[in-house]
Scaffold this active site. Structure first.
Site, PDB file in Angstrom:
ATOM      1  N   CYS A 240      16.291   0.842 -26.380  1.00  0.00           N
ATOM      2  CA  CYS A 240      16.782   1.539 -25.196  1.00  0.00           C
ATOM      3  C   CYS A 240      18.150   0.993 -24.796  1.00  0.00           C
ATOM      4  CB  CYS A 240      15.782   1.391 -24.043  1.00  0.00           C
ATOM      5  SG  CYS A 240      16.330   2.178 -22.517  1.00  0.00           S
TER       6      CYS A 240
ATOM      7  N   CYS B 113      18.598   0.690 -21.009  1.00  0.00           N
ATOM      8  CA  CYS B 113      17.964  -0.483 -20.414  1.00  0.00           C
ATOM      9  C   CYS B 113      18.728  -1.766 -20.735  1.00  0.00           C
ATOM     10  CB  CYS B 113      16.529  -0.627 -20.926  1.00  0.00           C
ATOM     11  SG  CYS B 113      15.550   0.882 -20.901  1.00  0.00           S
ATOM     12  N   ASP B 114      19.107  -1.949 -21.987  1.00  0.00           N
ATOM     13  CA  ASP B 114      19.596  -3.243 -22.458  1.00  0.00           C
ATOM     14  C   ASP B 114      21.081  -3.286 -22.809  1.00  0.00           C
ATOM     15  OD1 ASP B 114      16.962  -4.116 -22.236  1.00  0.00           O
ATOM     16  OD2 ASP B 114      16.483  -3.548 -24.297  1.00  0.00           O
TER      17      ASP B 114
END
Length: 301
Positions: free
Chosen positions: A131, A134-135
């Site tokens: 992701c 997300c990261d």
């Protein structure tokens, strides 16, 4: 034991749309979600093909849908449904509770496909990610790899190029499979490079990812140094727990046509978890509406 007219398993676009339609028909509805409310669409940095919105993030779209469903009175809860039993209605056994329903809509979607390489699980969160939304911010100013050549991979590569020093797209085919518009954006970014015709054959690094071993179609190996690697190589369904009440195909998808009807009357499959040719947000929402209307009719028999 909690009892409902319709229990929906999964809170992605298909499940939330089903909840909206079912509540508008004044049916009691419970949505069960085991991980993330909104489903996989929440990981998409940009959605540019959903009618009514020129552009918005997947997370924003999911929030709109969730607010709509809950405003109409749909209940939501976190639980993993382990099995469904057919009797006088349906009994859903979850990890934390048991639920009774007159009808069930399975809208569990899919999960990220992994590379299947030694050390992948140990390096997840230590250089391997599924992701970029997300990261990605953790890799500001660094060099990363994006494994995959479809829409999701190209979208995430473009997003990562905004704050990473270098983004290298690793594609196993000799061409990209994402939309032409995305390919054009990728080609216009000076810090995005595409390597064609190679597969990731090994992950290098113990406590954190240091590099990827790449192998071309002739078996020639090379090494790509990377501070991180984002994997976007497709999705796989998680329908094993429903095999006793729903026929699955050879890939694990629930066998159901556009009418969303499964092999068990009263159980419907909506969205990416079912057999279908096109998996998009709009086709998921269409499935949700279709499944809800079918479930409503079933509960009223």
């Amino acid at each position: 034991m909690r009892q409902y007219d319709i229990v929906i398993i999964g809170s992605g676009p298909a499940g939330l749309t089903a909840a909206i339609y079912a509540r508008r028909a004044d049916k009691s509805v419970l949505i069960l979600e085991k991980e993330t409310f909104g489903g996989e669409i929440t990981h998409s940095p940009k959605v540019e093909n959903y009618p009514g919105f020129t552009v918005l993030s997947g997370n924003e779209l999911a929030e709109h849908m969730m607010e709509h469903a809950t405003a109409l009175g749909a209940e939501v809860d976190m639980d993993t449904v382990l099995s469904i039993e057919k009797g006088d209605g349906f009994l859903l056994r979850g990890e934390f509770d048991t639920y009774a329903a007159k009808s069930v809509i399975i809208a569990t979607g899919t999960k990220h496909r992994k590379l299947g390489l030694p050390g992948e699980d140990a390096l997840t969160g230590r250089g391997i990610s599924y992701c970029a939304v997300c990261d990605g911010p953790f890799y500001k100013g660094m060099s990363v790899a994006m494994v995959g050549g479809g829409n999701s991979a190209l979208q995430e590569a473009v997003m990562l190029s905004g704050y990473c020093k270098q983004v290298t797209v690793v594609q196993n085919l000799d061409f990209l499979t994402g939309e032409k518009r995305l390919q054009e954006i990728v080609a216009s970014r000076d810090n995005i490079k595409v390597i064609y015709g190679v597969t990731v054959s090994a992950l290098i690094g113990d406590k954190k990812l240091e590099a990827l071993e790449l192998t071309d179609k002739n078996g020639v190996k090379s090494t790509l140094a990377a501070d991180g690697a984002f994997v976007a190589i497709g999705q796989v369904p998680e329908n094993e727990g429903f095999a006793s009440v729903c026929a699955l195909d050879e890939r694990g998808y629930i066998v159901a046509n556009d009418d969303t009807v499964t092999s068990t009357p009263g159980i419907y499959a909506a969205g990416d978890c079912r057999t279908k040719a096109i998996r998009q947000v709009v086709t998921a929402t269409a499935d949700g509406a279709t499944a809800a209307l079918a479930a409503i009719r079933f509960t009223e028999k």
